[in-house]
Design a protein around this motif. Structure first.
Motif, PDB file in Angstrom:
ATOM      1  N   ARG A 148       0.837  -1.201   0.000  1.00  0.00           N
ATOM      2  CA  ARG A 148       0.000   0.000   0.000  1.00  0.00           C
ATOM      3  C   ARG A 148       0.867   1.244   0.000  1.00  0.00           C
ATOM      4  NH1 ARG A 148       0.235   2.696   4.778  1.00  0.00           N
ATOM      5  NH2 ARG A 148       0.551   1.561   6.736  1.00  0.00           N
ATOM      6  N   GLY A 149       0.243   2.353  -0.394  1.00  0.00           N
ATOM      7  CA  GLY A 149       0.912   3.644  -0.299  1.00  0.00           C
ATOM      8  C   GLY A 149       1.039   4.073   1.147  1.00  0.00           C
ATOM      9  N   ASN A 150       2.094   4.804   1.448  1.00  0.00           N
ATOM     10  CA  ASN A 150       2.305   5.312   2.800  1.00  0.00           C
ATOM     11  C   ASN A 150       2.566   6.818   2.717  1.00  0.00           C
ATOM     12  OD1 ASN A 150       2.301   4.420   5.571  1.00  0.00           O
ATOM     13  ND2 ASN A 150       4.488   4.890   5.653  1.00  0.00           N
ATOM     14  N   ASP A 151       3.506   7.316   3.442  1.00  0.00           N
ATOM     15  CA  ASP A 151       3.744   8.751   3.500  1.00  0.00           C
ATOM     16  C   ASP A 151       4.140   9.294   2.126  1.00  0.00           C
ATOM     17  OD1 ASP A 151       3.904  11.194   4.684  1.00  0.00           O
ATOM     18  OD2 ASP A 151       5.587  10.723   5.994  1.00  0.00           O
ATOM     19  N   SER A 199       5.824   3.719  -0.411  1.00  0.00           N
ATOM     20  CA  SER A 199       4.955   2.561  -0.222  1.00  0.00           C
ATOM     21  C   SER A 199       5.619   1.568   0.715  1.00  0.00           C
ATOM     22  CB  SER A 199       4.625   1.897  -1.565  1.00  0.00           C
ATOM     23  OG  SER A 199       5.807   1.477  -2.224  1.00  0.00           O
ATOM     24  N   MET A 200       4.855   0.574   1.135  1.00  0.00           N
ATOM     25  CA  MET A 200       5.338  -0.457   2.053  1.00  0.00           C
ATOM     26  C   MET A 200       4.435  -1.671   1.939  1.00  0.00           C
ATOM     27  SD  MET A 200       3.800   0.975   5.677  1.00  0.00           S
ATOM     28  CE  MET A 200       3.811  -0.629   6.476  1.00  0.00           C
ATOM     29  N   ARG A 201       4.959  -2.828   2.303  1.00  0.00           N
ATOM     30  CA  ARG A 201       4.130  -4.005   2.412  1.00  0.00           C
ATOM     31  C   ARG A 201       3.360  -3.958   3.728  1.00  0.00           C
ATOM     32  NH1 ARG A 201       4.166  -8.342  -0.558  1.00  0.00           N
ATOM     33  NH2 ARG A 201       3.548  -9.569   1.255  1.00  0.00           N
ATOM     34  N   TYR A 202       2.183  -4.556   3.733  1.00  0.00           N
ATOM     35  CA  TYR A 202       1.403  -4.607   4.972  1.00  0.00           C
ATOM     36  C   TYR A 202       2.164  -5.362   6.068  1.00  0.00           C
ATOM     37  CZ  TYR A 202      -2.831  -2.648   2.872  1.00  0.00           C
ATOM     38  OH  TYR A 202      -3.745  -1.796   2.285  1.00  0.00           O
ATOM     39  N   ASP A 203       2.975  -6.353   5.671  1.00  0.00           N
ATOM     40  CA  ASP A 203       3.749  -7.095   6.669  1.00  0.00           C
ATOM     41  C   ASP A 203       5.098  -6.442   6.964  1.00  0.00           C
ATOM     42  OD1 ASP A 203       5.255  -7.674   4.417  1.00  0.00           O
ATOM     43  OD2 ASP A 203       4.795  -9.817   4.396  1.00  0.00           O
ATOM     44  N   GLU A 204       5.343  -5.270   6.368  1.00  0.00           N
ATOM     45  CA  GLU A 204       6.552  -4.474   6.594  1.00  0.00           C
ATOM     46  C   GLU A 204       7.824  -5.219   6.218  1.00  0.00           C
ATOM     47  OE1 GLU A 204       6.568  -2.620  10.442  1.00  0.00           O
ATOM     48  OE2 GLU A 204       4.461  -2.040  10.307  1.00  0.00           O
ATOM     49  N   ALA A 205       7.753  -6.130   5.265  1.00  0.00           N
ATOM     50  CA  ALA A 205       8.922  -6.896   4.842  1.00  0.00           C
ATOM     51  C   ALA A 205       9.980  -5.979   4.248  1.00  0.00           C
ATOM     52  CB  ALA A 205       8.517  -7.956   3.823  1.00  0.00           C
ATOM     53  N   ALA A 206      11.232  -6.281   4.550  1.00  0.00           N
ATOM     54  CA  ALA A 206      12.348  -5.509   4.009  1.00  0.00           C
ATOM     55  C   ALA A 206      12.344  -5.567   2.487  1.00  0.00           C
ATOM     56  CB  ALA A 206      13.656  -6.054   4.555  1.00  0.00           C
ATOM     57  N   VAL A 209      13.093  -0.388  -0.031  1.00  0.00           N
ATOM     58  CA  VAL A 209      12.817   0.134   1.303  1.00  0.00           C
ATOM     59  C   VAL A 209      11.776  -0.757   1.985  1.00  0.00           C
ATOM     60  CG1 VAL A 209      13.359   2.496   0.611  1.00  0.00           C
ATOM     61  CG2 VAL A 209      11.012   1.718   0.525  1.00  0.00           C
ATOM     62  N   ALA A 210      11.700  -0.654   3.286  1.00  0.00           N
ATOM     63  CA  ALA A 210      10.720  -1.440   4.031  1.00  0.00           C
ATOM     64  C   ALA A 210       9.475  -0.609   4.328  1.00  0.00           C
ATOM     65  CB  ALA A 210      11.337  -1.965   5.331  1.00  0.00           C
ATOM     66  N   VAL A 211       9.644   0.466   5.104  1.00  0.00           N
ATOM     67  CA  VAL A 211       8.525   1.334   5.467  1.00  0.00           C
ATOM     68  C   VAL A 211       8.900   2.761   5.079  1.00  0.00           C
ATOM     69  CG1 VAL A 211       6.989   2.119   7.298  1.00  0.00           C
ATOM     70  CG2 VAL A 211       7.906  -0.214   7.360  1.00  0.00           C
ATOM     71  N   SER A 212       8.535   3.153   3.870  1.00  0.00           N
ATOM     72  CA  SER A 212       8.867   4.489   3.384  1.00  0.00           C
ATOM     73  C   SER A 212       8.070   5.517   4.166  1.00  0.00           C
ATOM     74  CB  SER A 212       8.542   4.596   1.889  1.00  0.00           C
ATOM     75  OG  SER A 212       9.000   5.811   1.358  1.00  0.00           O
ATOM     76  N   ASN A 213       8.777   6.423   4.829  1.00  0.00           N
ATOM     77  CA  ASN A 213       8.103   7.346   5.741  1.00  0.00           C
ATOM     78  C   ASN A 213       8.547   8.779   5.512  1.00  0.00           C
ATOM     79  OD1 ASN A 213       5.950   6.980   7.646  1.00  0.00           O
ATOM     80  ND2 ASN A 213       7.096   5.283   8.527  1.00  0.00           N
ATOM     81  N   GLY A 214       8.859   9.499   6.591  1.00  0.00           N
ATOM     82  CA  GLY A 214       9.040  10.934   6.533  1.00  0.00           C
ATOM     83  C   GLY A 214       9.922  11.421   5.396  1.00  0.00           C
ATOM     84  N   THR A 215       9.437  12.436   4.686  1.00  0.00           N
ATOM     85  CA  THR A 215      10.157  13.037   3.568  1.00  0.00           C
ATOM     86  C   THR A 215       9.993  14.550   3.652  1.00  0.00           C
ATOM     87  OG1 THR A 215       9.628  11.100   2.215  1.00  0.00           O
ATOM     88  CG2 THR A 215      10.429  13.035   1.060  1.00  0.00           C
ATOM     89  N   GLY A 216      11.083  15.274   3.491  1.00  0.00           N
ATOM     90  CA  GLY A 216      11.006  16.733   3.519  1.00  0.00           C
ATOM     91  C   GLY A 216      12.259  17.344   2.921  1.00  0.00           C
ATOM     92  N   TRP A 217      12.234  18.668   2.716  1.00  0.00           N
ATOM     93  CA  TRP A 217      13.340  19.361   2.069  1.00  0.00           C
ATOM     94  C   TRP A 217      13.818  20.523   2.924  1.00  0.00           C
ATOM     95  CZ3 TRP A 217       9.624  16.730  -0.367  1.00  0.00           C
ATOM     96  CH2 TRP A 217      10.017  15.864  -1.409  1.00  0.00           C
ATOM     97  N   SER A 218      15.112  20.810   2.812  1.00  0.00           N
ATOM     98  CA  SER A 218      15.697  21.954   3.499  1.00  0.00           C
ATOM     99  C   SER A 218      15.137  23.240   2.911  1.00  0.00           C
ATOM    100  CB  SER A 218      17.219  21.917   3.353  1.00  0.00           C
ATOM    101  OG  SER A 218      17.591  21.955   1.979  1.00  0.00           O
ATOM    102  N   PRO A 219      15.270  24.365   3.629  1.00  0.00           N
ATOM    103  CA  PRO A 219      14.710  25.625   3.126  1.00  0.00           C
ATOM    104  C   PRO A 219      15.209  26.019   1.739  1.00  0.00           C
ATOM    105  CG  PRO A 219      15.249  25.844   5.449  1.00  0.00           C
ATOM    106  CD  PRO A 219      15.769  24.508   5.015  1.00  0.00           C
ATOM    107  N   ASP A 220      16.454  25.678   1.392  1.00  0.00           N
ATOM    108  CA  ASP A 220      16.969  26.023   0.068  1.00  0.00           C
ATOM    109  C   ASP A 220      16.710  24.941  -0.969  1.00  0.00           C
ATOM    110  OD1 ASP A 220      18.760  24.016   0.723  1.00  0.00           O
ATOM    111  OD2 ASP A 220      20.541  25.289   0.652  1.00  0.00           O
ATOM    112  N   GLY A 221      16.067  23.842  -0.562  1.00  0.00           N
ATOM    113  CA  GLY A 221      15.739  22.768  -1.477  1.00  0.00           C
ATOM    114  C   GLY A 221      16.901  21.866  -1.836  1.00  0.00           C
ATOM    115  N   GLY A 222      18.086  22.112  -1.287  1.00  0.00           N
ATOM    116  CA  GLY A 222      19.256  21.346  -1.670  1.00  0.00           C
ATOM    117  C   GLY A 222      19.381  19.994  -0.996  1.00  0.00           C
TER     118      GLY A 222
END
Length: 288
Positions: free
Chosen positions: A102-105, A118-125, A146-159
Protein backbone atom coordinates in the motif's frame (compact mmCIF):
# COMPACT_ATOMS: atom_id res chain seq x y z
CA UNK A 1 17.94 28.72 16.98
CA UNK A 2 14.62 29.79 18.47
CA UNK A 3 13.85 29.26 22.15
CA UNK A 4 12.55 25.77 23.01
CA UNK A 5 8.81 25.36 23.44
CA UNK A 6 7.83 24.76 27.05
CA UNK A 7 6.82 21.22 27.96
CA UNK A 8 3.20 20.54 28.74
CA UNK A 9 1.78 22.88 26.11
CA UNK A 10 0.55 20.20 23.74
CA UNK A 11 -3.20 20.46 23.25
CA UNK A 12 -5.92 18.53 21.45
CA UNK A 13 -6.85 20.16 18.14
CA UNK A 14 -9.32 17.46 17.06
CA UNK A 15 -10.48 14.72 19.40
CA UNK A 16 -10.59 11.70 17.09
CA UNK A 17 -10.30 7.95 17.07
CA UNK A 18 -8.12 7.53 13.99
CA UNK A 19 -6.75 4.02 13.67
CA UNK A 20 -3.64 5.33 11.93
CA UNK A 21 -3.66 9.11 11.74
CA UNK A 22 -0.90 10.34 9.43
CA UNK A 23 0.40 12.88 6.94
CA UNK A 24 -0.59 16.34 8.23
CA UNK A 25 -0.08 19.15 5.72
CA UNK A 26 -1.18 22.78 5.73
CA UNK A 27 -3.49 23.86 2.91
CA UNK A 28 -2.54 27.54 2.70
CA UNK A 29 -5.13 28.40 0.04
CA UNK A 30 -7.98 27.27 2.30
CA UNK A 31 -6.33 27.89 5.68
CA UNK A 32 -6.87 24.37 6.92
CA UNK A 33 -4.95 21.27 7.90
CA UNK A 34 -5.28 18.11 5.81
CA UNK A 35 -4.52 14.74 7.38
CA UNK A 36 -5.46 11.10 6.85
CA UNK A 37 -6.52 8.00 8.72
CA UNK A 38 -4.73 5.36 6.65
CA UNK A 39 -6.56 2.28 7.90
CA UNK A 40 -9.86 4.13 8.21
CA UNK A 41 -9.62 5.18 4.52
CA UNK A 42 -10.45 8.78 5.39
CA UNK A 43 -9.05 12.19 4.49
CA UNK A 44 -9.76 14.75 7.21
CA UNK A 45 -9.55 18.53 7.12
CA UNK A 46 -9.60 20.97 10.02
CA UNK A 47 -9.79 24.77 9.86
CA UNK A 48 -8.38 26.16 13.14
CA UNK A 49 -10.02 29.59 12.86
CA UNK A 50 -13.57 28.31 12.38
CA UNK A 51 -13.30 24.82 13.77
CA UNK A 52 -14.88 23.47 10.58
CA UNK A 53 -14.01 19.85 9.85
CA UNK A 54 -14.66 17.68 6.81
CA UNK A 55 -14.17 13.98 6.10
CA UNK A 56 -13.68 12.38 2.69
CA UNK A 57 -14.04 8.59 2.45
CA UNK A 58 -11.65 6.93 0.00
CA UNK A 59 -12.22 3.51 -1.57
CA UNK A 60 -8.77 2.30 -0.52
CA UNK A 61 -6.35 2.79 2.35
CA UNK A 62 -4.89 6.27 1.93
CA UNK A 63 -1.31 6.97 2.99
CA UNK A 64 -1.23 10.71 2.29
CA UNK A 65 -3.24 13.59 0.83
CA UNK A 66 -1.90 16.93 -0.42
CA UNK A 67 -3.53 20.04 -1.89
CA UNK A 68 -3.23 20.65 -5.64
CA UNK A 69 -2.58 23.96 -7.36
CA UNK A 70 -5.70 23.34 -9.45
CA UNK A 71 -7.78 22.67 -6.35
CA UNK A 72 -8.73 19.35 -4.86
CA UNK A 73 -6.28 16.76 -3.58
CA UNK A 74 -3.64 14.30 -4.73
CA UNK A 75 -3.73 11.06 -2.71
CA UNK A 76 -1.33 8.16 -2.21
CA UNK A 77 -3.59 5.10 -2.13
CA UNK A 78 -3.14 1.35 -1.84
CA UNK A 79 -2.87 0.86 -5.61
CA UNK A 80 -1.13 4.06 -6.62
CA UNK A 81 -1.50 7.83 -6.84
CA UNK A 82 -4.79 9.50 -7.74
CA UNK A 83 -6.42 12.90 -7.53
CA UNK A 84 -9.72 14.48 -6.58
CA UNK A 85 -10.89 17.60 -8.37
CA UNK A 86 -12.73 20.44 -6.67
CA UNK A 87 -16.06 18.63 -7.20
CA UNK A 88 -14.79 15.46 -5.55
CA UNK A 89 -14.41 13.49 -8.79
CA UNK A 90 -11.58 10.94 -8.67
CA UNK A 91 -9.11 9.86 -11.37
CA UNK A 92 -5.94 7.82 -11.33
CA UNK A 93 -2.67 9.56 -12.03
CA UNK A 94 -0.48 6.48 -11.59
CA UNK A 95 -2.06 3.09 -10.92
CA UNK A 96 0.34 0.20 -10.20
CA UNK A 97 -1.22 -2.29 -7.75
CA UNK A 98 1.09 -4.78 -6.05
CA UNK A 99 -0.53 -7.50 -3.90
CA UNK A 100 0.21 -7.01 -0.23
CA UNK A 101 1.49 -3.44 -0.67
CA UNK A 102 0.00 0.00 0.00
CA UNK A 103 0.91 3.64 -0.30
CA UNK A 104 2.31 5.31 2.80
CA UNK A 105 3.74 8.75 3.50
CA UNK A 106 4.21 11.25 0.65
CA UNK A 107 5.46 14.81 0.29
CA UNK A 108 5.49 17.53 -2.36
CA UNK A 109 8.92 18.77 -3.41
CA UNK A 110 9.71 22.45 -4.01
CA UNK A 111 9.21 21.89 -7.76
CA UNK A 112 5.64 20.66 -7.23
CA UNK A 113 6.29 16.94 -7.82
CA UNK A 114 4.93 14.32 -5.42
CA UNK A 115 7.37 11.92 -3.79
CA UNK A 116 5.23 8.96 -2.77
CA UNK A 117 6.35 6.06 -0.63
CA UNK A 118 4.95 2.56 -0.22
CA UNK A 119 5.34 -0.46 2.05
CA UNK A 120 4.13 -4.01 2.41
CA UNK A 121 1.40 -4.61 4.97
CA UNK A 122 3.75 -7.10 6.67
CA UNK A 123 6.55 -4.47 6.59
CA UNK A 124 8.92 -6.90 4.84
CA UNK A 125 12.35 -5.51 4.01
CA UNK A 126 12.63 -4.35 0.41
CA UNK A 127 8.89 -4.56 -0.15
CA UNK A 128 8.35 -0.83 -0.65
CA UNK A 129 9.67 1.95 -2.82
CA UNK A 130 9.84 5.71 -3.21
CA UNK A 131 8.70 7.22 -6.50
CA UNK A 132 8.54 10.71 -7.95
CA UNK A 133 5.30 11.61 -9.70
CA UNK A 134 5.46 14.70 -11.90
CA UNK A 135 2.66 17.13 -12.64
CA UNK A 136 2.29 15.53 -16.07
CA UNK A 137 1.84 12.06 -14.57
CA UNK A 138 5.38 10.94 -15.36
CA UNK A 139 6.74 8.46 -12.83
CA UNK A 140 10.33 7.67 -11.88
CA UNK A 141 11.61 5.32 -9.18
CA UNK A 142 13.84 7.02 -6.63
CA UNK A 143 14.43 4.12 -4.22
CA UNK A 144 13.32 0.55 -4.90
CA UNK A 145 14.51 -1.30 -1.79
CA UNK A 146 12.82 0.13 1.30
CA UNK A 147 10.72 -1.44 4.03
CA UNK A 148 8.53 1.33 5.47
CA UNK A 149 8.87 4.49 3.38
CA UNK A 150 8.10 7.35 5.74
CA UNK A 151 9.04 10.93 6.53
CA UNK A 152 10.16 13.04 3.57
CA UNK A 153 11.01 16.73 3.52
CA UNK A 154 13.34 19.36 2.07
CA UNK A 155 15.70 21.95 3.50
CA UNK A 156 14.71 25.62 3.13
CA UNK A 157 16.97 26.02 0.07
CA UNK A 158 15.74 22.77 -1.48
CA UNK A 159 19.26 21.35 -1.67
CA UNK A 160 18.76 18.58 0.89
CA UNK A 161 16.06 15.95 1.04
CA UNK A 162 15.42 14.24 4.37
CA UNK A 163 14.07 10.71 4.36
CA UNK A 164 13.09 7.96 6.80
CA UNK A 165 12.90 4.23 6.12
CA UNK A 166 11.60 3.45 9.60
CA UNK A 167 13.31 0.09 10.36
CA UNK A 168 16.74 1.65 9.71
CA UNK A 169 16.11 3.92 12.76
CA UNK A 170 17.74 6.75 10.80
CA UNK A 171 16.93 10.12 9.31
CA UNK A 172 18.95 10.23 6.09
CA UNK A 173 20.04 13.17 3.95
CA UNK A 174 19.77 12.69 0.20
CA UNK A 175 21.20 14.84 -2.54
CA UNK A 176 19.13 14.33 -5.68
CA UNK A 177 19.08 15.48 -9.26
CA UNK A 178 15.54 14.98 -10.43
CA UNK A 179 14.67 11.47 -9.29
CA UNK A 180 18.31 10.32 -9.23
CA UNK A 181 20.01 9.98 -5.84
CA UNK A 182 23.54 11.34 -6.02
CA UNK A 183 24.39 10.88 -2.35
CA UNK A 184 22.77 9.40 0.76
CA UNK A 185 24.14 9.72 4.27
CA UNK A 186 22.80 9.55 7.84
CA UNK A 187 21.78 12.76 9.60
CA UNK A 188 20.78 11.15 12.89
CA UNK A 189 19.98 7.74 14.33
CA UNK A 190 17.34 7.09 17.00
CA UNK A 191 18.71 4.90 19.73
CA UNK A 192 16.93 1.65 20.69
CA UNK A 193 14.27 2.15 23.33
CA UNK A 194 13.41 5.69 22.22
CA UNK A 195 10.86 4.70 19.58
CA UNK A 196 11.21 4.55 15.81
CA UNK A 197 11.39 7.54 13.43
CA UNK A 198 8.19 8.07 11.46
CA UNK A 199 6.93 11.20 9.68
CA UNK A 200 8.84 14.48 9.69
CA UNK A 201 8.74 18.14 8.80
CA UNK A 202 11.42 20.80 8.28
CA UNK A 203 11.13 24.24 9.85
CA UNK A 204 12.26 27.64 8.58
CA UNK A 205 15.56 27.32 10.46
CA UNK A 206 16.32 24.10 8.60
CA UNK A 207 15.77 21.86 11.60
CA UNK A 208 14.07 18.49 11.24
CA UNK A 209 11.16 17.55 13.49
CA UNK A 210 10.43 13.81 13.58
CA UNK A 211 7.67 11.81 15.28
CA UNK A 212 8.80 8.80 17.30
CA UNK A 213 6.46 5.82 16.91
CA UNK A 214 6.28 4.02 20.28
CA UNK A 215 8.42 6.84 21.65
CA UNK A 216 5.79 9.18 23.19
CA UNK A 217 7.65 12.15 21.70
CA UNK A 218 8.74 14.45 18.91
CA UNK A 219 12.37 15.33 18.37
CA UNK A 220 13.98 18.34 16.70
CA UNK A 221 17.38 17.87 15.07
CA UNK A 222 19.61 20.65 13.76
CA UNK A 223 20.88 20.55 10.15
CA UNK A 224 24.11 19.12 11.58
CA UNK A 225 22.22 16.22 13.18
CA UNK A 226 22.40 17.41 16.79
CA UNK A 227 19.38 16.62 18.95
CA UNK A 228 18.17 20.08 19.98
CA UNK A 229 14.80 19.39 21.58
CA UNK A 230 12.47 16.63 22.71
CA UNK A 231 8.74 17.26 23.13
CA UNK A 232 6.99 14.62 25.26
CA UNK A 233 3.51 13.59 24.16
CA UNK A 234 0.57 11.95 25.95
CA UNK A 235 0.28 9.15 23.37
CA UNK A 236 2.68 6.33 22.51
CA UNK A 237 2.37 6.48 18.72
CA UNK A 238 2.77 9.93 17.19
CA UNK A 239 3.12 9.48 13.46
CA UNK A 240 3.99 12.79 11.83
CA UNK A 241 3.90 16.57 12.23
CA UNK A 242 3.47 19.75 10.18
CA UNK A 243 3.40 23.49 10.81
CA UNK A 244 0.18 25.37 10.14
CA UNK A 245 -2.08 28.15 11.33
CA UNK A 246 -1.27 31.89 11.36
CA UNK A 247 2.34 32.44 10.37
CA UNK A 248 2.88 28.67 10.22
CA UNK A 249 3.80 28.76 13.90
CA UNK A 250 1.67 25.94 15.31
CA UNK A 251 2.94 22.37 15.05
CA UNK A 252 0.19 19.81 14.35
CA UNK A 253 0.80 16.19 15.29
CA UNK A 254 -1.04 13.13 14.00
CA UNK A 255 -1.31 10.04 16.18
CA UNK A 256 -2.34 6.39 15.92
CA UNK A 257 -4.83 4.42 17.96
CA UNK A 258 -3.96 1.01 16.53
CA UNK A 259 -1.96 -1.19 18.88
CA UNK A 260 -2.52 1.04 21.91
CA UNK A 261 -4.63 0.71 25.06
CA UNK A 262 -7.50 3.21 24.55
CA UNK A 263 -8.36 3.23 28.25
CA UNK A 264 -4.82 4.14 29.19
CA UNK A 265 -4.24 6.51 26.26
CA UNK A 266 -7.60 8.09 25.41
CA UNK A 267 -6.00 10.74 23.16
CA UNK A 268 -4.44 8.16 20.86
CA UNK A 269 -5.82 8.75 17.37
CA UNK A 270 -6.43 12.46 17.95
CA UNK A 271 -4.88 15.41 16.16
CA UNK A 272 -2.68 17.30 18.63
CA UNK A 273 -1.11 20.75 18.38
CA UNK A 274 1.90 22.44 19.95
CA UNK A 275 1.12 26.17 19.73
CA UNK A 276 3.86 28.62 18.78
CA UNK A 277 6.45 25.86 18.34
CA UNK A 278 8.54 27.79 15.81
CA UNK A 279 7.96 28.67 12.17
CA UNK A 280 7.34 26.30 9.31
CA UNK A 281 8.18 26.51 5.64
CA UNK A 282 5.44 27.57 3.20
CA UNK A 283 3.98 24.32 1.84
CA UNK A 284 4.11 23.61 -1.89
CA UNK A 285 0.91 22.20 -3.47
CA UNK A 286 1.11 19.41 -6.01
CA UNK A 287 1.42 20.98 -9.45
CA UNK A 288 -0.71 18.40 -11.26
Amino acid sequence: MSAPAREGRVRVAVAARAELGEGPVWDAARERLVWVDILGSRVHTYAPDSGVRTVLATEQHVGAAHPRTAGGLVVNLRDGVGRYDTEGRFSWLHRAPVPGRRGNDAAVAPDGALWAGSMRYDEAAGGGELIRVGADGSVATVLDDVAVSNGTGWSPDGGRMYYVDTPTRRIDVLTCRGARVLDRRPLAEVEPGAGSPDGLTVDAEGCVWVALWDGFALRRYTPEGRLERTVPLPVPRPTSCAFGGPGLRDLYITTARTGTDPDRYPLAGSLLVLPDAGRGLPPTPFAG
